[in-house]
Design an enzyme around this catalytic site. Sequence first.
Site, PDB file in Angstrom:
ATOM      1  N   ASP A  56       0.789  -1.202  -0.074  1.00 56.69           N
ATOM      2  CA  ASP A  56      -0.064  -0.037  -0.002  1.00 56.69           C
ATOM      3  C   ASP A  56       0.821   1.196   0.100  1.00 56.69           C
ATOM      4  O   ASP A  56       1.650   1.550   0.879  1.00 56.69           O
ATOM      5  CB  ASP A  56      -0.963   0.006   1.224  1.00 56.69           C
ATOM      6  CG  ASP A  56      -1.795   0.989   1.214  1.00 56.69           C
ATOM      7  OD1 ASP A  56      -1.975   1.964   0.251  1.00 56.69           O
ATOM      8  OD2 ASP A  56      -2.887   1.160   1.884  1.00 56.69           O
ATOM      9  N   ALA A  83       2.088   6.654 -11.757  1.00 56.24           N
ATOM     10  CA  ALA A  83       0.974   6.133 -12.718  1.00 56.24           C
ATOM     11  C   ALA A  83      -0.444   5.612 -11.858  1.00 56.24           C
ATOM     12  O   ALA A  83      -1.323   5.276 -12.649  1.00 56.24           O
ATOM     13  CB  ALA A  83       1.371   5.234 -13.736  1.00 56.24           C
ATOM     14  N   GLY A  85      -3.593   5.671  -9.743  1.00 58.14           N
ATOM     15  CA  GLY A  85      -4.758   6.550  -9.756  1.00 58.14           C
ATOM     16  C   GLY A  85      -5.908   5.743  -9.593  1.00 58.14           C
ATOM     17  O   GLY A  85      -6.267   4.497  -9.554  1.00 58.14           O
ATOM     18  N   SER A 136      -4.657  14.096 -15.698  1.00 59.03           N
ATOM     19  CA  SER A 136      -5.811  13.900 -16.500  1.00 59.03           C
ATOM     20  C   SER A 136      -6.194  14.951 -17.395  1.00 59.03           C
ATOM     21  O   SER A 136      -6.346  16.156 -16.795  1.00 59.03           O
ATOM     22  CB  SER A 136      -6.864  13.305 -15.733  1.00 59.03           C
ATOM     23  OG  SER A 136      -8.172  13.275 -16.748  1.00 59.03           O
ATOM     24  N   TYR A 149     -12.936  13.715  -8.903  1.00 57.78           N
ATOM     25  CA  TYR A 149     -11.770  13.107  -9.506  1.00 57.78           C
ATOM     26  C   TYR A 149     -10.966  14.265 -10.180  1.00 57.78           C
ATOM     27  O   TYR A 149      -9.866  14.408 -10.048  1.00 57.78           O
ATOM     28  CB  TYR A 149     -12.387  12.058 -10.625  1.00 57.78           C
ATOM     29  CG  TYR A 149     -11.210  11.779 -11.513  1.00 57.78           C
ATOM     30  CD1 TYR A 149     -10.307  10.690 -11.195  1.00 57.78           C
ATOM     31  CD2 TYR A 149     -11.133  12.360 -12.894  1.00 57.78           C
ATOM     32  CE1 TYR A 149      -9.353  10.243 -12.119  1.00 57.78           C
ATOM     33  CE2 TYR A 149     -10.214  11.930 -13.641  1.00 57.78           C
ATOM     34  CZ  TYR A 149      -9.139  10.936 -13.377  1.00 57.78           C
ATOM     35  OH  TYR A 149      -8.449  10.507 -14.450  1.00 57.78           O
ATOM     36  N   THR A 184      -8.188   1.640 -21.486  1.00 59.37           N
ATOM     37  CA  THR A 184      -7.955   0.418 -20.534  1.00 59.37           C
ATOM     38  C   THR A 184      -9.158   0.183 -19.489  1.00 59.37           C
ATOM     39  O   THR A 184     -10.191   0.556 -19.895  1.00 59.37           O
ATOM     40  CB  THR A 184      -6.744   1.197 -19.452  1.00 59.37           C
ATOM     41  OG1 THR A 184      -7.502   2.036 -18.571  1.00 59.37           O
ATOM     42  CG2 THR A 184      -5.729   1.967 -20.083  1.00 59.37           C
TER      43      THR A 184
END
Length: 248
Positions: A56, A83, A85, A136, A149, A184
């Site tokens: 973690d 990377a 997210g 993003s 987000y 993805t």
Amino acid sequence: MKVQGKTIVVTGANGGMGVAVVKQLLEEGAQVVGCDLKGDQLTGLGQEKLVIFEGDLLEESFVRHVFSEANERFGKIDGLVNAAGMAQQATPIEETTLDMWHNLLDINMTLLFLSCREAVNYMKKQQNGTIVNVASISAVRPRPGLQSYIASKGGAESFSRALAIELAHENIRVNTVHPGPCDTNMLEQFAAEGTDMEKAKEDIFKRSVPMGKLLTPENIASSIVFLLSEEANMVTGATLNVDGGRGI
């Protein structure tokens, strides 16, 4: 071999985008330390040039352990790619719980803070290093229902810019990549409950990209490798939109 001999730590390495980053880094000559809750998608990729840590990354002790072991094994830490997210299922603000908010900020910002803080300890001693944080394109081109987000990804970009100016005199570069809609497993996590994903890919996600197609994880990985390489040795505090034009 754009990153020949460099040691790069990658968080979120077991996800679709993370695996693509790890593969390209290995192909370009790097030693890679892949970190995620699981590492099953990375098994067998890099032999002695890939070390996998499962745990973690919100646990400070685990983060310290990863970087200490990476430095012990390879003698240096040249780069960090965040990377990792978490997506948000499209949810109106009034239905967004405090737990949802905290989870998104923890994964998309606190994890990034912890890994950057640890990496900088090693990079300062070397007077050299490169950090790439994946945010993003929705941070600059929002979509409805993703307010938490988007806040977390906007924060990630601002954090990166602040870190870039703080660390420039230490010869440490910090940049951000803004992916557009990427093909993805994470993509379907943005859709509202009950969404037909194949139809959504055609009618919502692809249409939002001026170039008319979804990004691939490899598209994002190539841009990250560039920012880690000496080809970008005077690029810091920048945000690279890899989005097929969605951010225009």
